[in-house]
Write a protein that holds these residues in place. Sequence first.
Motif, mmCIF file in Angstrom:
data_model
loop_
_atom_site.group_PDB
_atom_site.id
_atom_site.type_symbol
_atom_site.label_atom_id
_atom_site.label_comp_id
_atom_site.label_asym_id
_atom_site.label_seq_id
_atom_site.Cartn_x
_atom_site.Cartn_y
_atom_site.Cartn_z
ATOM 1 N N LEU A 44 0.818 -1.215 0.000
ATOM 2 C CA LEU A 44 0.000 0.000 0.000
ATOM 3 C C LEU A 44 0.851 1.264 0.000
ATOM 4 O O LEU A 44 0.321 2.361 -0.114
ATOM 5 N N LEU A 64 -5.318 6.504 -3.158
ATOM 6 C CA LEU A 64 -5.407 5.369 -2.238
ATOM 7 C C LEU A 64 -4.154 5.244 -1.385
ATOM 8 O O LEU A 64 -4.231 4.941 -0.195
ATOM 9 N N ILE A 68 -5.557 5.245 2.409
ATOM 10 C CA ILE A 68 -5.771 3.978 3.119
ATOM 11 C C ILE A 68 -5.002 3.905 4.439
ATOM 12 O O ILE A 68 -5.594 3.564 5.460
ATOM 13 N N TYR A 127 -11.168 -2.988 3.122
ATOM 14 C CA TYR A 127 -11.447 -1.629 2.675
ATOM 15 C C TYR A 127 -12.338 -1.694 1.440
ATOM 16 O O TYR A 127 -12.016 -2.374 0.468
ATOM 17 N N ILE A 129 -13.756 0.417 -1.648
ATOM 18 C CA ILE A 129 -13.282 1.615 -2.335
ATOM 19 C C ILE A 129 -14.174 1.944 -3.528
ATOM 20 O O ILE A 129 -14.423 1.097 -4.378
#
Length: 183
Positions: A44, A64, A68, A127, A129
């Motif tokens: 990530l 993102l 995140i 998550y 999205i």
Amino acid sequence: MDENRKNILLITVIICILAIIGGMIYSHEKSLKEKAKIVYPEELKNTDTIQKTLSIDKDNAERLKEKIPASQPNVTYYITSPSVEVAAKETKERINRNDESLPRIATEKTDRTVVTPNAEKQKVDVYKINLNKNHKIKAGVMTTGDKTYYGVGYQQGRWEGMVYTRSGKKPEAVSITYTLKEW
């Protein structure tokens, strides 16, 4: 004339078949992209990895990457499993099967679903999205004085163009706008 009708009918049928096949391919590819994917916490932090793993554009991958780590997962729940990686794989598969034993938010329809195994805290985060949609078709009405105009437009990213008409036969006004700031 009869031969022309046959050719037109044949071309129409071929176009319809190609449109149906194209729609099916698009739908299949879209459903593959919407399936839950496992993304590890270290991944990530890399825009290129996010972009490749989730099949998204660079702008969405950048957003993102920033959002995140700072956000709370939509779902965190605990299951018995030999490892966090196995739990993440089970969670991904259960989400993709729309398993009703999962919390409802885990199986709700979104553009992308990220399942992140967190080995430090011995948990799996999910998550949901919804991506920033880059292309938009718009419709609107504009009045000036006692005249009303109907418009259609297209937006890509921050640019938007609209064409207005009163009669529906020819454009009578045009506007182009640029979004200076988004939040």
